[in-house]
Write a protein that holds these residues in place. Structure first.
Motif, PDB file in Angstrom:
ATOM      1  N   GLY A  15       0.839  -1.191   0.000  1.00  0.00           N
ATOM      2  CA  GLY A  15       0.000   0.000   0.000  1.00  0.00           C
ATOM      3  C   GLY A  15       0.878   1.246   0.000  1.00  0.00           C
ATOM      4  N   ALA A  16       0.253   2.370   0.229  1.00  0.00           N
ATOM      5  CA  ALA A  16       0.934   3.662   0.082  1.00  0.00           C
ATOM      6  C   ALA A  16       2.209   3.768   0.924  1.00  0.00           C
ATOM      7  N   GLY A  17       2.248   3.094   2.089  1.00  0.00           N
ATOM      8  CA  GLY A  17       3.434   3.155   2.951  1.00  0.00           C
ATOM      9  C   GLY A  17       4.677   2.605   2.260  1.00  0.00           C
ATOM     10  N   THR A  26       1.257   9.127   1.875  1.00  0.00           N
ATOM     11  CA  THR A  26       0.219   8.123   2.071  1.00  0.00           C
ATOM     12  C   THR A  26      -1.131   8.855   2.078  1.00  0.00           C
ATOM     13  N   PHE A  27      -2.205   8.120   2.323  1.00  0.00           N
ATOM     14  CA  PHE A  27      -3.533   8.743   2.277  1.00  0.00           C
ATOM     15  C   PHE A  27      -4.044   9.130   3.660  1.00  0.00           C
ATOM     16  N   ARG A  28      -3.922   8.175   4.615  1.00  0.00           N
ATOM     17  CA  ARG A  28      -4.631   8.360   5.881  1.00  0.00           C
ATOM     18  C   ARG A  28      -3.746   8.736   7.058  1.00  0.00           C
ATOM     19  N   ASP A  29      -2.420   8.802   6.865  1.00  0.00           N
ATOM     20  CA  ASP A  29      -1.558   9.241   7.965  1.00  0.00           C
ATOM     21  C   ASP A  29      -1.766  10.738   8.183  1.00  0.00           C
ATOM     22  N   LEU A 109      -4.121  -3.396  -8.279  1.00  0.00           N
ATOM     23  CA  LEU A 109      -5.552  -3.488  -7.954  1.00  0.00           C
ATOM     24  C   LEU A 109      -6.302  -2.200  -8.261  1.00  0.00           C
ATOM     25  N   HIS A 110      -5.647  -1.056  -8.035  1.00  0.00           N
ATOM     26  CA  HIS A 110      -6.345   0.231  -8.158  1.00  0.00           C
ATOM     27  C   HIS A 110      -5.937   1.027  -9.387  1.00  0.00           C
ATOM     28  N   GLY A 111      -5.357   0.332 -10.373  1.00  0.00           N
ATOM     29  CA  GLY A 111      -5.017   0.997 -11.623  1.00  0.00           C
ATOM     30  C   GLY A 111      -3.591   1.529 -11.645  1.00  0.00           C
ATOM     31  N   GLY A 176       2.913  -1.616   4.423  1.00  0.00           N
ATOM     32  CA  GLY A 176       2.513  -0.225   4.252  1.00  0.00           C
ATOM     33  C   GLY A 176       1.090   0.006   3.798  1.00  0.00           C
ATOM     34  N   THR A 177       0.164  -0.762   4.346  1.00  0.00           N
ATOM     35  CA  THR A 177      -1.243  -0.456   4.070  1.00  0.00           C
ATOM     36  C   THR A 177      -2.021  -0.474   5.379  1.00  0.00           C
ATOM     37  N   SER A 178      -2.948   0.478   5.504  1.00  0.00           N
ATOM     38  CA  SER A 178      -3.746   0.548   6.735  1.00  0.00           C
ATOM     39  C   SER A 178      -4.850  -0.512   6.727  1.00  0.00           C
ATOM     40  N   LEU A 179      -5.013  -1.243   5.646  1.00  0.00           N
ATOM     41  CA  LEU A 179      -6.057  -2.269   5.509  1.00  0.00           C
ATOM     42  C   LEU A 179      -7.443  -1.680   5.806  1.00  0.00           C
ATOM     43  N   ILE A 200       4.639  -5.450   7.718  1.00  0.00           N
ATOM     44  CA  ILE A 200       5.610  -4.373   7.952  1.00  0.00           C
ATOM     45  C   ILE A 200       4.872  -3.043   7.959  1.00  0.00           C
ATOM     46  N   ASP A 201       4.985  -2.322   9.050  1.00  0.00           N
ATOM     47  CA  ASP A 201       4.351  -0.995   9.140  1.00  0.00           C
ATOM     48  C   ASP A 201       4.928  -0.308  10.381  1.00  0.00           C
ATOM     49  N   PRO A 202       5.245   0.971  10.290  1.00  0.00           N
ATOM     50  CA  PRO A 202       5.776   1.647  11.480  1.00  0.00           C
ATOM     51  C   PRO A 202       4.685   1.932  12.517  1.00  0.00           C
ATOM     52  N   ASN A 203       3.432   1.839  12.078  1.00  0.00           N
ATOM     53  CA  ASN A 203       2.312   2.119  12.988  1.00  0.00           C
ATOM     54  C   ASN A 203       1.478   0.859  13.174  1.00  0.00           C
ATOM     55  N   GLU A 204       0.608   0.939  14.185  1.00  0.00           N
ATOM     56  CA  GLU A 204      -0.230  -0.233  14.442  1.00  0.00           C
ATOM     57  C   GLU A 204      -1.284  -0.381  13.341  1.00  0.00           C
TER      58      GLU A 204
HETATM   59  P1  OAD Z   1      -3.145   4.405   3.825  1.00  0.00           P
HETATM   60  O1  OAD Z   1      -2.716   5.836   3.761  1.00  0.00           O
HETATM   61  O2  OAD Z   1      -4.519   4.107   4.281  1.00  0.00           O
HETATM   62  O3  OAD Z   1      -2.146   3.605   4.769  1.00  0.00           O
HETATM   63  C1  OAD Z   1      -0.770   3.754   4.665  1.00  0.00           C
HETATM   64  C2  OAD Z   1      -0.071   2.837   5.644  1.00  0.00           C
HETATM   65  O4  OAD Z   1       1.318   2.999   5.462  1.00  0.00           O
HETATM   66  C3  OAD Z   1      -0.383   3.111   7.115  1.00  0.00           C
HETATM   67  O5  OAD Z   1      -0.667   1.907   7.794  1.00  0.00           O
HETATM   68  C4  OAD Z   1       0.909   3.747   7.625  1.00  0.00           C
HETATM   69  O6  OAD Z   1       1.161   3.453   8.986  1.00  0.00           O
HETATM   70  C5  OAD Z   1       1.930   3.077   6.732  1.00  0.00           C
HETATM   71  N1  OAD Z   1       3.206   3.787   6.587  1.00  0.00           N
HETATM   72  C6  OAD Z   1       3.467   5.111   6.743  1.00  0.00           C
HETATM   73  N2  OAD Z   1       4.775   5.358   6.511  1.00  0.00           N
HETATM   74  C7  OAD Z   1       5.340   4.175   6.169  1.00  0.00           C
HETATM   75  C8  OAD Z   1       6.655   3.766   5.807  1.00  0.00           C
HETATM   76  N3  OAD Z   1       7.678   4.638   5.739  1.00  0.00           N
HETATM   77  N4  OAD Z   1       6.864   2.455   5.529  1.00  0.00           N
HETATM   78  C9  OAD Z   1       5.844   1.562   5.591  1.00  0.00           C
HETATM   79  N5  OAD Z   1       4.598   1.891   5.939  1.00  0.00           N
HETATM   80  C10 OAD Z   1       4.341   3.177   6.221  1.00  0.00           C
HETATM   81  O7  OAD Z   1      -2.842   3.788   2.376  1.00  0.00           O
HETATM   82  P2  OAD Z   1      -3.402   2.438   1.718  1.00  0.00           P
HETATM   83  O8  OAD Z   1      -3.691   1.426   2.748  1.00  0.00           O
HETATM   84  O9  OAD Z   1      -2.485   2.102   0.614  1.00  0.00           O
HETATM   85  O10 OAD Z   1      -7.224   4.095  -3.188  1.00  0.00           O
HETATM   86  O11 OAD Z   1      -4.757   2.982   1.096  1.00  0.00           O
HETATM   87  C11 OAD Z   1      -5.553   2.124   0.343  1.00  0.00           C
HETATM   88  C12 OAD Z   1      -6.285   2.889  -0.740  1.00  0.00           C
HETATM   89  O12 OAD Z   1      -6.944   4.020  -0.178  1.00  0.00           O
HETATM   90  C13 OAD Z   1      -5.371   3.496  -1.787  1.00  0.00           C
HETATM   91  O13 OAD Z   1      -5.014   2.582  -2.810  1.00  0.00           O
HETATM   92  C14 OAD Z   1      -6.187   4.632  -2.340  1.00  0.00           C
HETATM   93  C15 OAD Z   1      -6.727   5.172  -1.024  1.00  0.00           C
HETATM   94  O14 OAD Z   1      -7.898   5.869  -1.090  1.00  0.00           O
HETATM   95  C16 OAD Z   1      -7.793   4.870  -4.121  1.00  0.00           C
HETATM   96  O15 OAD Z   1      -7.497   6.032  -4.289  1.00  0.00           O
HETATM   97  C17 OAD Z   1      -8.820   4.163  -4.946  1.00  0.00           C
END
Ligand code: OAD
Length: 243
Positions: A15-17, A26-29, A109-111, A176-179, A200-204
């Motif tokens: 994911g974005a992480g 990332t999106f939700r941090d 998955l998301h293009g 690196g995805t918040s799931l 693997i993720d720096p956050n819970e």
């Molecule tokens: P999120 O922004 O929801 O989650 C990012 C995750 O990366 C979080 O769990 C962070 O703790 C973690 N993270 C932050 N820094 C990091 C680092 N240096 N190394 C590893 N992990 C780190 O992003 P996604 O889960 O990818 O979709 O978001 C899923 C989808 O939501 C995206 O594909 C996008 C978004 O809306 C669309 O736009 C359709």
């Protein structure tokens, strides 16, 4: 996959992480993209119908930014692991950093940011690299073009294939995805029972209560270094003399 690789299928959900250390937000941090933009304005099918010009510009900016960042250590280690495992990457990321690091089996998955497609026919996909898509541009069949991104409110065409990859994994990792976003987040339920799994993720990150993930609390780069060590211990490379 040949016989030597049996038992060595490593599937990684990213994911974005994964791309954060390359400089992509990332999106939700805290400070993430969804603090700056309204997700429904720039990443939903309703948003596209309401204001396609704004959305075209949003993805033009993301594409432009992508041209100026590089794969990070995490992407590179994942690519190197192809020397030891049959690696399949299921990514929610629309960047191309896995491919640029050298990974060869990547399911988006998301293009993909570097592609656009006809609004009428999702199979008419065109690679535009890092160039801009101008609002109002049309495909050769006359249909308007749109970014090749799966938006909220749309089906995820690659999910069945991703689910097969995960169900076929001998080893699984999440990086690196918040799931938070389904159906991608639901893929972890497709794992066969007992499959070694790492996160693997720096956050819970909230995982299902009965899951058996080994959690590596680190960023993608260092986290991948630690994962590589663990995998090499647990699954030593097959001795070529015994083949
Ligand atoms: P999120 O922004 O929801 O989650 C990012 C995750 O990366 C979080 O769990 C962070 O703790 C973690 N993270 C932050 N820094 C990091 C680092 N240096 N190394 C590893 N992990 C780190 O992003 P996604 O889960 O990818 O979709 O978001 C899923 C989808 O939501 C995206 O594909 C996008 C978004 O809306 C669309 O736009 C359709």
């Amino acid at each position: 996959m040949n016989g030597d690789e049996r038992g060595r299928r490593l599937v990684v959900l990213t994911g974005a992480g994964m791309s954060a250390e390359s400089g992509l937000k990332t999106f939700r941090d805290a400070g993430g993209l969804w603090e700056e933009y309204d997700v429904m304005e720039v990443a939903s099918i309703e948003g596209w119908h309401r204001n396609p010009k704004l959305m075209t510009e949003f993805y033009n900016q993301r594409r432009e930014q992508l041209a100026h960042v590089e794969p990070n250590l995490g992407h590179r280690i994942l690519a190197e692991l192809e020397g030891f495992f049959d690696v399949g990457i299921v990514t929610q990321n629309v960047d191309n950093l896995h491919e640029r690091a050298g990974s060869t089996k990547v399911l988006h998955l998301h293009g993909e940011l570097t592609k656009v497609r006809s609004v009428r026919d999702e199979t008419r996909v065109r690679d535009i690299g890092y160039s801009r898509m101008e609002f109002g541009e049309t495909d050769t069949d006359g249909s308007p073009l749109r970014p090749h991104i799966v938006w909220f409110g749309e089906a995820v065409p690659m999910i069945a294939e991703a689910s097969r990859w995960v169900a076929g994994a001998d080893i699984f990792a999440v990086v690196g995805t918040s799931l938070n976003v389904y159906p991608a987040a639901g893929l972890i339920h497709d794992l066969r029972p007992g499959t070694p799994a790492f996160l693997i993720d720096p956050n819970e990150v909230a995982l299902p209560s009965k899951s058996h993930f080994t959690v590596i609390r680190a960023g993608a780069g260092h986290g991948m270094e630690l994962l590589r060590e663990k995998l090499m211990d647990l699954f030593p490379a097959p001795d070529p003399r015994q083949r």
